[in-house]
Every structure is written in structure tokens, then in C-alpha cells.
Design an enzyme around this catalytic site. Structure first.
Site, PDB file in Angstrom:
ATOM      1  N   TYR A 143       0.824  -1.214   0.000  1.00  0.00           N
ATOM      2  CA  TYR A 143       0.000   0.000   0.000  1.00  0.00           C
ATOM      3  C   TYR A 143       0.858   1.264   0.000  1.00  0.00           C
ATOM      4  O   TYR A 143       0.357   2.354  -0.243  1.00  0.00           O
ATOM      5  CB  TYR A 143      -0.944   0.030   1.208  1.00  0.00           C
ATOM      6  CG  TYR A 143      -2.013  -1.049   1.189  1.00  0.00           C
ATOM      7  CD1 TYR A 143      -2.323  -1.728   0.014  1.00  0.00           C
ATOM      8  CD2 TYR A 143      -2.720  -1.381   2.334  1.00  0.00           C
ATOM      9  CE1 TYR A 143      -3.283  -2.718  -0.011  1.00  0.00           C
ATOM     10  CE2 TYR A 143      -3.689  -2.369   2.317  1.00  0.00           C
ATOM     11  CZ  TYR A 143      -3.962  -3.036   1.147  1.00  0.00           C
ATOM     12  OH  TYR A 143      -4.924  -4.016   1.126  1.00  0.00           O
ATOM     13  N   LYS A 194       3.312 -15.504   1.336  1.00  0.00           N
ATOM     14  CA  LYS A 194       3.261 -16.277   0.094  1.00  0.00           C
ATOM     15  C   LYS A 194       4.713 -16.550  -0.297  1.00  0.00           C
ATOM     16  O   LYS A 194       5.187 -16.135  -1.369  1.00  0.00           O
ATOM     17  CB  LYS A 194       2.519 -15.486  -0.997  1.00  0.00           C
ATOM     18  CG  LYS A 194       1.006 -15.461  -0.822  1.00  0.00           C
ATOM     19  CD  LYS A 194       0.327 -16.796  -1.076  1.00  0.00           C
ATOM     20  CE  LYS A 194       0.302 -17.136  -2.543  1.00  0.00           C
ATOM     21  NZ  LYS A 194      -0.317 -18.483  -2.772  1.00  0.00           N
ATOM     22  N   ASP A 226      -3.313 -17.882   1.143  1.00  0.00           N
ATOM     23  CA  ASP A 226      -4.545 -18.425   0.551  1.00  0.00           C
ATOM     24  C   ASP A 226      -5.086 -19.570   1.398  1.00  0.00           C
ATOM     25  O   ASP A 226      -6.301 -19.672   1.649  1.00  0.00           O
ATOM     26  CB  ASP A 226      -4.326 -18.855  -0.908  1.00  0.00           C
ATOM     27  CG  ASP A 226      -3.051 -19.668  -1.103  1.00  0.00           C
ATOM     28  OD1 ASP A 226      -2.216 -19.710  -0.169  1.00  0.00           O
ATOM     29  OD2 ASP A 226      -2.876 -20.267  -2.181  1.00  0.00           O
ATOM     30  N   ASP A 250      -5.094  -7.141   5.847  1.00  0.00           N
ATOM     31  CA  ASP A 250      -6.311  -6.408   5.488  1.00  0.00           C
ATOM     32  C   ASP A 250      -7.404  -7.398   5.089  1.00  0.00           C
ATOM     33  O   ASP A 250      -8.539  -7.377   5.598  1.00  0.00           O
ATOM     34  CB  ASP A 250      -5.965  -5.473   4.320  1.00  0.00           C
ATOM     35  CG  ASP A 250      -7.056  -4.463   4.013  1.00  0.00           C
ATOM     36  OD1 ASP A 250      -8.044  -4.432   4.763  1.00  0.00           O
ATOM     37  OD2 ASP A 250      -6.911  -3.713   3.039  1.00  0.00           O
ATOM     38  N   ASP A 254     -10.715  -8.817   7.570  1.00  0.00           N
ATOM     39  CA  ASP A 254     -12.110  -8.626   7.159  1.00  0.00           C
ATOM     40  C   ASP A 254     -12.835  -9.963   7.083  1.00  0.00           C
ATOM     41  O   ASP A 254     -14.010 -10.078   7.444  1.00  0.00           O
ATOM     42  CB  ASP A 254     -12.188  -7.922   5.799  1.00  0.00           C
ATOM     43  CG  ASP A 254     -12.274  -6.410   5.963  1.00  0.00           C
ATOM     44  OD1 ASP A 254     -11.920  -5.923   7.055  1.00  0.00           O
ATOM     45  OD2 ASP A 254     -12.686  -5.721   5.012  1.00  0.00           O
TER      46      ASP A 254
END
Ligand code: NAD
Length: 369
Positions: A143, A194, A226, A250, A254
Site C-alpha cells: 500500500y 506467500k 490463501d 487487510d 475482514d
């Protein structure tokens, strides 16, 4: 017992001021019944600050924030300011606070209170008693990484790009917060990356593994992001503390919030690094936004804001006992059958924001009697 701690309250917009008002009752209760006094200042942030002073986080608010021991933040934003250019939007208020206070570790508990297990999108037995914490790095990664942009190549085609980048120190400092937390809980930390397809992921794993040596009592495991998403959506109770980068944290936080099924119940904390005296900047806020669709109706659930204040007591002031009292009071109110509209179930009594806040204080009174 610590007294006269400096607390900055930033109610913000929409339901922010409505739910923060209920925390003020709890603050008054602590003063009255537990002889814990805070120096409470209020400040302007978000759309309210734009309207009054032309900036989503004015310099005056920054000065107050720098001087405060802890910040209780409501929420910002709303349709009134949606047409403003990106640089002037209310949401930029929180970004300035995070950046200038160095708030790099976002702690988001995902907790399912037994009386609310039915509200989850999963079967109640899969989530009943769920109590996990996601530690998300919040000032680095993709980000913020450079280079980033949208460009036209010499052949006339266009591309958009961002950069996932983490320094050793950025990873180690957020990992330490995760390990410290795990040491105080069940002693298990799952670090998410990852590493199979990203160089930055390999590096993340290397630094987290190295940092683990400082915490011999914590059992570290690694999981691909994942797979972690899949596990969270199927067997969330296997986790205790999850450590993740900005991007993965993030998404996963959520997802964890959705699994709990009640946005109006979830608090969060964002912490900076401690200075040489052990003092650190910290901001506490519910994970929900300003809920413009219900603002002004007196029906917002104040629990996430009240529980954010409990986190503030625990993390900024070491007031574990008081934090637990407040959390237990919220649970008792729910077990007693009171519900705001967002967590309503058949047979419960639907109440508004202020009745919910009063009920929490009444439970506190009973527990302290
Ligand atoms: P939201 O969280 O405000 O609302 C999503 C839904 O959940 C709405 O239907 C709302 O009524 C409901 N809801 C949220 N909190 C509730 C509560 N305490 N009690 C009962 N119901 C509740 O998300 P959104 O609608 O995507 O965003 C609205 C505004 O909030 C936007 O301007 C957004 O940018 C802003 N926002 C701010 C923050 C923040 O201040 N940190 C975070 C997220 C969104």
C-alpha cells in the site's frame, strides 16, 4: 492504579459521536466507582474537522494526539464529503495520525461471544468461543511501496503497478508485537505469507523465523495466505495469533470479522513502537465505519467502541482488571437478551444506542457492588 492519564477522544462523523458518547458513560463510571481519572480532551477529525477547519486532521488535532497517552477514535467519512478530491477526504485524517504517530501494528481481535454465535455465517459450533487476534503490519508493504503508478509504455499499451516491499526492521518490529501477544495468550503464532511465489514473502518468513528466537516460549508456524483464508472460513478456532503483512492482514481480518458475523462488536488497536521510557503512541477504534445509513437514528451498536476502550485500558494503561470488567459487562448484557438492530435475534429485546450503553454501565455497577 494509574490516574490522570491523558486521553484524546476523536468522535469523527456519522455514528462516531453517538457510540463515543456511550464510552463517556463508562469513563465516568471508572472515575466514580474505581477512582480512575482520565484527563479527557476532545478533538476534531474527518468530515467534522473539514467543516470546522478545512482539513481532515488539522495541526491542532496532531498536537493533541502527540501529547496524549492514548487516542480513542470513532469513525470518519460520509456522503457529504464523498465528492471531495482524494487528498481532502475525511479518511485521510486517520492516515495522517497513523503515519505521524508511527502506528505500525494493527491488532484486530475476532471474538465470538457465545450469545452471538448464531449471527455467524458459519455453523454456530464452528465459531462459538472463537477468540483469535490478527496482527497486521499497517504502515508498509504494497500500500505504500515505491515504485507505483499507472503508465503508458512505448508501444502505447498501459499498465498499473505497485511494489510489495518490507525492510528487515519493519518485519521484525511487527513480529515482536505478535510474539509478545502470543506469549500472553496461548503461546501460538501463525505467520502468513506467500513465500512460495513472492520474494518479499520468503524474506518475511526468514525474518519472522529469526525473530522467533527471542521468544522461546512461543510456538511459531507458517501458513500460505490463501490457505489461511480457507482455514479461517472453515476451522477458525485452530488459530490464536495470526501475523500478516499489510495486504494479507487487510483481507484476512475482514474475513475473520465476517466469520464473527457482527461488525458492531469488533474493536481494534493500532500501536507504535515503545520509546526508551516504554511509552508508545496508540489509537483504538471500532472496525466499522461511520455507518451513514443509520447515523442520527440512535440505533447504532456502541459495543465495538466500548470494547475498543477496554483494549485501550489493557494496552496503553496496563489496566487488565478494568478491561475485563468492561468485556464481562458487555457479555452479560448480551446474555441478558438485549440487542441492537444489527445483532437482533428472534426473542431478544431490541434497544437503541443509549439503552445499550446504560445497560453496560448497569452491569458494571452490579459487578463492582
Ligand atoms: P460501515 O462500517 O460504516 O457500514 C457497513 C454496514 O454496517 C452499514 O449497513 C452500517 O449501518 C452497519 N454498521 C456499521 N457499524 C455499525 C454499528 N456500530 N451498529 C450497527 N450497524 C453498523 O462501512 P461503509 O458503509 O462501507 O462505510 C461508510 C463510511 O465509513 C465511508 O465513508 C467509509 O469510508 C467510512 N469508513 C471509515 C472507517 C474509519 O473511520 N476507520 C472505516 C471504514 C469505513
Amino acid at each position: 492504579m494509574p490516574a490522570n492519564k491523558k486521553l484524546l477522544v476523536l468522535p469523527g462523523d456519522g455514528i462516531g459521536p453517538e457510540v463515543v458518547r456511550e464510552v463517556r458513560r463508562v469513563i465516568d463510571w471508572l472515575d466514580r466507582r474505581r477512582q480512575v481519572t482520565f484527563d479527557v480532551e476532545e478533538g476534531l477529525v474527518g468530515g467534522a474537522a473539514i467543516d470546522a477547519l478545512g482539513h481532515p486532521c488539522p495541526d491542532r488535532t496532531m498536537e493533541q494526539a502527540l501529547a496524549a497517552d492514548a487516542i480513542l477514535f470513532g469513525s470518519v467519512g460520509g456522503p457529504k464529503w464523498d465528492s471531495l478530491p482524494f487528498e481532502g477526504r475525511p479518511e485521510l485524517g486517520i492516515l495522517r495520525l497513523r503515519k505521524e504517530l508511527g502506528l505500525f501494528a494493527n491488532l484486530r481481535p475476532a471474538l465470538v461471544w457465545s450469545p452471538l454465535a448464531q449471527a455467524s455465517s458459519l455453523k454456530a459450533d464452528l465459531v462459538d468461543g472463537l477468540d483469535l487476534m490478527i496482527v497486521r503490519e499497517s504502515t508498509g508493504g504494497i500500500y505504500f511501496g515505491e515504485p507505483r503508478g499507472i503508465e503508458t509504455l512505448p508501444d502505447g499499451t498501459r499498465r498499473g503497478f505497485d511494489t510489495e516491499t518490507y525492510s528487515e526492521e519493519e518485519i521484525a518490529r511487527v513480529a515482536r508485537i505478535g510474539f509478545e501477544l502470543a506469549a500472553k495468550r496461548s503461546g501460538r503464532l501463525t505467520s502468513v505469507d506467500k513465500a512460495n511465489v513472492m520474494q518479499s514473502g520468503r524474506f518475511w518468513r526468514e525474518i519472522v523465523t529469526r525473530t522467533a528466537a527471542e521468544f522461546p516460549n512461543v510456538e511459531l508456524s507458517h501458513m500460505y495466505a490463501d490457505n489461511c483464508a480457507m482455514q479461517l472460513a472453515s476451522r477458525p478456532k485452530q488459530f490464536d495469533v495470526i501475523l500478516a503483512s499489510n495486504l494479507f492482514g487487510d483481507l484476512l481480518s475482514d474475513l475473520a470479522a465476517a466469520v464473527t458475523g457482527s461488525l458492531g462488536m469488533l474493536p481494534s488497536a493500532t500501536l507504535g513502537a515503545p520509546d526508551s521510557s516504554g511509552r508508545r503512541h496508540a489509537l483504538y477504534e471500532p472496525i466499522h465505519g461511520s455507518a451513514p445509513d443509520i447515523a442520527g437514528k440512535g440505533i447504532a451498536n456502541p459495543c465495538a467502541q466500548i470494547l475498543s476502550f477496554a483494549m485501550l485500558l489493557r494496552w496503553s494503561f496496563g489496566m487488565e482488571e478494568d478491561a475485563r470488567l468492561i468485556e464481562n459487562a458487555v457479555e452479560k448484557v448480551l446474555s441478558g437478551g438485549l440487542r441492537t438492530a444489527d445483532i437482533m435475534v428472534p426473542g431478544a429485546a431490541r434497544v437503541g444506542t443509549s439503552i445499550m450503553g446504560e445497560a453496560v454501565v448497569r452491569e458494571l455497577d452490579k459487578m463492582a457492588a
